[in-house]
Structure formats: structure tokens, C-alpha cells
Scaffold this motif. Structure first.
Motif, mmCIF file in Angstrom:
data_model
loop_
_atom_site.group_PDB
_atom_site.id
_atom_site.type_symbol
_atom_site.label_atom_id
_atom_site.label_comp_id
_atom_site.label_asym_id
_atom_site.label_seq_id
_atom_site.Cartn_x
_atom_site.Cartn_y
_atom_site.Cartn_z
ATOM 1 N N PHE A 61 0.843 -1.199 0.000
ATOM 2 C CA PHE A 61 0.000 0.000 0.000
ATOM 3 C C PHE A 61 0.875 1.246 0.000
ATOM 4 O O PHE A 61 1.773 1.385 0.832
ATOM 5 N N GLU A 62 0.612 2.139 -0.921
ATOM 6 C CA GLU A 62 1.389 3.376 -1.005
ATOM 7 C C GLU A 62 0.422 4.538 -0.882
ATOM 8 O O GLU A 62 -0.320 4.834 -1.809
ATOM 9 N N PRO A 63 0.397 5.200 0.286
ATOM 10 C CA PRO A 63 -0.623 6.228 0.537
ATOM 11 C C PRO A 63 -0.613 7.366 -0.461
ATOM 12 O O PRO A 63 -1.662 7.914 -0.789
ATOM 13 N N TRP A 64 0.577 7.720 -0.979
ATOM 14 C CA TRP A 64 0.635 8.863 -1.899
ATOM 15 C C TRP A 64 -0.056 8.557 -3.221
ATOM 16 O O TRP A 64 -0.500 9.450 -3.910
ATOM 17 N N GLU A 118 -3.722 9.526 -3.045
ATOM 18 C CA GLU A 118 -3.845 10.980 -3.091
ATOM 19 C C GLU A 118 -3.743 11.477 -4.532
ATOM 20 O O GLU A 118 -4.558 12.275 -4.988
#
Ligand SMILES: [Zn+2]
Length: 198
Positions: free
Chosen positions: A108-111, A114
Motif C-alpha cells: 500500500f502506497e498512501p501517496w 492521493e
């Protein structure tokens, strides 16, 4: 050492390049490529995390029948570093990225969420504004209002900071000392009053 760097080769006068036998190459032959993992993934077989930047030898092939605006999509096969299970990833020219195809899952890559949300918002706005002058005007008014709000908040923060900056440590310590002294005085007076009453 001069002979090591020969730039021109001698071709005899009777040289005919057409006589060189052509090397038959299979269509869509797999190619060995040493590459680095472009994202962190987790092996689906053993659960090991394989981090971005891990180097591995992979087999590269064209993904048949899949292109993006005429750009060929490639598939890479490689092995998990722990259990040697096969993992495949594909190039994703649309998002200038890669997709994990099988054998693993992407971390999982939060950016990314976004970025995707921002992109979606932008697209939605563009479709809304298409041929709707009123909507575009409204959006622009909203934008300018947002800018003004940000500016005013910034101004407020600046003034608050400058107000805090005028108080030096010496003044602060002096004030504290004085208040402590005053408190002490008040206590002493109170004690004296109570003693007089007795
Ligand atoms: Zn594994």
C-alpha cells in the motif's frame, strides 16, 4: 594497447553483406534482463516483502495484443527472493508505472491514492466545464476565494508569530520571577493577618 581500440575494421573489396546468413530469430523471444524492482511487493506464496530497488534477473517479453496508444507493454518474469515462486509484473505506460500481474501484491502506497484522487477531481472538473461557461466561472470564483482564504490564514499566522517573537526569554523570566515574588508577598500578608486575628 593501441590495437585494443580499433574503430575501423578492414573490409576486403569483394565483401558482400548479402552473403552473410541471416540469424533466424523466433518471434517474441524472451530476453534476459537484469533489472531493479520498481515498487515494494509482497510474495503471495511465502509472504516475504521484496523491497523497491531489489535487483534480479528477469525474463522480458512483449505482452501480445496489449498496447497503450501504440506503446508495447512488456511483461517481466522473476523469482521471489525467498521461496523462488514466480512473480510477473507488467509495464503500465498509461500511468508511467508498473502493475503486478501475478504471484505477489503491491504494498500500500498512501501517496498513490492521493494522486489518483487529485487526478480524478481534475478530470471531473474538466468534463463539467466542457461547454459550460457558467460552471467554469463558478469554479474560478471558488479558486480565487480559496486562494484568498489561504493568504489571510497565512497573514494571521505571520502576525501571531511576530507577536510571539517580541517576547524575549529575559522578559519572560523577569515576569515569572515578579509574579512568584508577588505571590509570596500576598501569602506573607495573609499569614500576618490571620496571626493578628488570633
Ligand atoms: Zn515467496
Amino acid at each position: 594497447m593501441g590495437e585494443r581500440k580499433v574503430l575501423n575494421k578492414y573490409y576486403p573489396p569483394d565483401f558482400d553483406p548479402a552473403k552473410i546468413p541471416r540469424r533466424r530469430q523466433l518471434k517474441n523471444q524472451q530476453m534476459k534482463v537484469r533489472m531493479m524492482l520498481p515498487m515494494s511487493i509482497r510474495c503471495a506464496t511465502c509472504g516475504t516483502y521484496i523491497y523497491k530497488g531489489t535487483k534480479f534477473n528477469s525474463r522480458k517479453e512483449d505482452v501480445i495484443g496489449e498496447t497503450y496508444l501504440g506503446i508495447q507493454i512488456f511483461r517481466f518474469y522473476f523469482k521471489c527472493t525467498k521461496c523462488s515462486a514466480e512473480v510477473t509484473i507488467k509495464t503500465d505506460p498509461q500511468n508511467s508505472d508498473y502493475i503486478v500481474e501475478s504471484g505477489a501484491s503491491r504494498n500500500f502506497e498512501p501517496w498513490r491514492g492521493e494522486e489518483e484522487a487529485a487526478e480524478k477531481e481534475k478530470k471531473k472538473r474538466e468534463t463539467e466545464e466542457l461547454g459550460d461557461a457558467m460552471k467554469s466561472l463558478e469554479n474560478r470564483a471558488l479558486d480565487s476565494k480559496q486562494d484568498m482564504d489561504i493568504l489571510s490564514a497565512l497573514e494571521e499566522m505571520r502576525s501571531m508569530k511576530s507577536r510571539h517573537a517580541t517576547v524575549s526569554y529575559d522578559v519572560m523570566l523577569e515576569t515569572l520571577k515578579r509574579s512568584a515574588y508577588e505571590k509570596h508577598l500576598v501569602l506573607a500578608v495573609k499569614m500576618q493577618v490571620s496571626q493578628c486575628k488570633l
